[in-house]
Design an enzyme around this catalytic site. Structure first.
Site, PDB file in Angstrom:
ATOM      1  N   ASN A  91      -7.414  10.193  14.541  1.00 54.87           N
ATOM      2  CA  ASN A  91      -8.052   9.381  13.500  1.00 54.87           C
ATOM      3  C   ASN A  91      -9.592   9.350  13.558  1.00 54.87           C
ATOM      4  O   ASN A  91     -10.248   9.715  12.579  1.00 54.87           O
ATOM      5  CB  ASN A  91      -7.451   7.974  13.474  1.00 54.87           C
ATOM      6  CG  ASN A  91      -5.999   7.993  13.017  1.00 54.87           C
ATOM      7  OD1 ASN A  91      -5.298   8.973  13.244  1.00 54.87           O
ATOM      8  ND2 ASN A  91      -5.535   6.946  12.384  1.00 54.87           N
ATOM      9  N   LYS A 120       2.285   6.568  20.015  1.00 50.43           N
ATOM     10  CA  LYS A 120       1.666   6.739  18.691  1.00 50.43           C
ATOM     11  C   LYS A 120       0.173   6.404  18.765  1.00 50.43           C
ATOM     12  O   LYS A 120      -0.660   7.054  18.124  1.00 50.43           O
ATOM     13  CB  LYS A 120       2.389   5.843  17.668  1.00 50.43           C
ATOM     14  CG  LYS A 120       1.807   5.857  16.254  1.00 50.43           C
ATOM     15  CD  LYS A 120       2.247   7.049  15.450  1.00 50.43           C
ATOM     16  CE  LYS A 120       1.528   7.300  14.141  1.00 50.43           C
ATOM     17  NZ  LYS A 120       1.472   6.256  13.162  1.00 50.43           N
ATOM     18  N   GLY A 153       0.862  -1.184   0.000  1.00 46.94           N
ATOM     19  CA  GLY A 153       0.000   0.000   0.000  1.00 46.94           C
ATOM     20  C   GLY A 153       0.898   1.234   0.000  1.00 46.94           C
ATOM     21  O   GLY A 153       2.053   1.151  -0.447  1.00 46.94           O
ATOM     22  N   ALA A 154       0.406   2.353   0.516  1.00 48.23           N
ATOM     23  CA  ALA A 154       1.191   3.594   0.430  1.00 48.23           C
ATOM     24  C   ALA A 154       2.520   3.475   1.188  1.00 48.23           C
ATOM     25  O   ALA A 154       3.595   3.712   0.610  1.00 48.23           O
ATOM     26  CB  ALA A 154       0.357   4.756   0.958  1.00 48.23           C
TER      27      ALA A 154
HETATM   28  O1  KPL Z   1      -0.851   8.029  11.665  1.00 47.39           O
HETATM   29  C1  KPL Z   1      -1.643   8.872  11.264  1.00 47.39           C
HETATM   30  C2  KPL Z   1      -2.752   8.382  10.425  1.00 47.39           C
HETATM   31  O2  KPL Z   1      -3.310   9.124   9.649  1.00 47.39           O
HETATM   32  O3  KPL Z   1      -3.040   7.182  10.536  1.00 47.39           O
HETATM   33  C3  KPL Z   1      -1.517  10.301  11.685  1.00 47.39           C
HETATM   34  C4  KPL Z   1      -0.335  10.418  12.621  1.00 47.39           C
HETATM   35  C5  KPL Z   1      -2.756  10.737  12.378  1.00 47.39           C
HETATM   36  C6  KPL Z   1      -1.221  11.217  10.535  1.00 47.39           C
HETATM   37  O4  KPL Z   1      -2.286  11.407   9.671  1.00 47.39           O
END
Ligand code: KPL
Length: 297
Positions: A184, A176, A9-10
């Protein structure tokens, strides 16, 4: 090194092209792929041809980098385990927590490493990847064999810095997780850019989310200072202001989200410790309600 990326993926495509450019023998493995080769171009560079879904690459792999979504980990890794040598390092890199715990018994003979990254990538088409934000990657061992793989930080750092080895990777994953719990679900429900969460109307919700997560982290014997975590959330909101969070994109395209491994993980740990998490619970309920509305429509 012989490296296979499971789930291009990305983020997987970003590592594939970067590790190839650093001189490694990189191949891909993707569940949906029947082609023998796959072309990937990073930013404005020329496309690179990768071998794909070749059993020989798995048999000779020094490293499998697993970049599928948290909820795809079990399904993606299970069929390939019998094709690997138990010396092959398994490096898991995804949002959320709990996916690797669920398969720990099955992968216990392999060196297992977990990674967390703030590198941002976007895949506008199947053959293109854009590096949309430079971040940091931390790696750490899960089992004894994995703890001896600290050299991997240098290997990955050479391909796409900054990468460091963190002997306390659980702490990095929880930090994280707190950021993902804050950004999110809220961006997915509000259908907004990360940067829009800086508006005052979201402050009290973000405060409450982070307070709840900090309490759960402490109960899980992790270091958790509410103000530090809250500042980290603001830093990421500002640093990724123009980005759509991964969950916002998943909801937009009606794809299954990682909510179960992000907010869901915190809520289930909170339950074990008897800690109330009403704000995170309501975000979890709302995302699950949205997901269910697709299957019933
Ligand atoms: O990890 C991320 C995500 O989008 O899943 C963040 C840190 C919120 C950056 O967009």
């Amino acid at each position: 090194m012989n490296i296979t990326i499971l789930g291009p993926g990305a983020v997987g495509a970003l590592w594939a092209t970067s590790l190839h450019d650093a001189g490694h023998n990189v191949s891909l493995w993707s569940r949906s792929c029947t082609a023998e080769t796959l072309h990937l171009a990073k930013d404005k560079q020329a496309p690179i041809e990768f071998r794909s879904n070749d059993d020989n690459d798995l048999a000779n792999a020094d490293l499998i980098l697993i970049t599928v979504k948290a909820w795809q980990v079990e399904e993606a890794i299970t069929p390939i385990l019998p094709k690997l040598s138990t010396d092959t390092i398994l490096l898991f890199m995804h949002n959320g927590m709990g996916a690797v715990d669920a398969i720990s018994e099955r992968i216990k003979d392999f060196p297992v490493v977990l990674g967390t990254t703030t590198q941002a990538a976007y895949k506008p088409s199947a053959n293109q990847v854009q590096h949309t934000g430079h971040g940091m990657t931390q790696l750490g061992g899960v089992n004894t064999k994995g703890c001896h793989c600290d050299f991997l930080a240098d290997v990955l750092n050479h391909a796409m810095p900054e990468v460091s080895w963190n002997p306390d990777i659980q702490q990095a994953l929880w930090d994280k997780l707190a950021i993902n719990c804050a950004i999110n679900p809220l961006t997915a429900i509000e259908r907004c850019l990360n940067g829009e969460l800086a508006q005052e109307k979201y402050h009290s919700t973000l405060d409450a989310i982070v307070k709840e997560v900090a309490r759960v982290m402490k109960a899980e014997q992790q270091e958790a200072n509410y103000s530090d975590l809250r500042s980290k959330v603001d830093l990421v909101i500002n640093a990724t202001a123009k980005n759509h969070s991964s969950m916002q994109q998943d909801v937009f395209y009606q794809r299954k989200t990682e909510i179960e491994f992000i907010t869901g993980y915190v809520v289930s740990k909170a339950r074990l410790h008897g800690i109330p998490t009403p704000v995170n619970q309501s975000l979890l309920d709302e995302i699950q309600r949205i997901e269910q509305s697709w299957s019933s429509s």
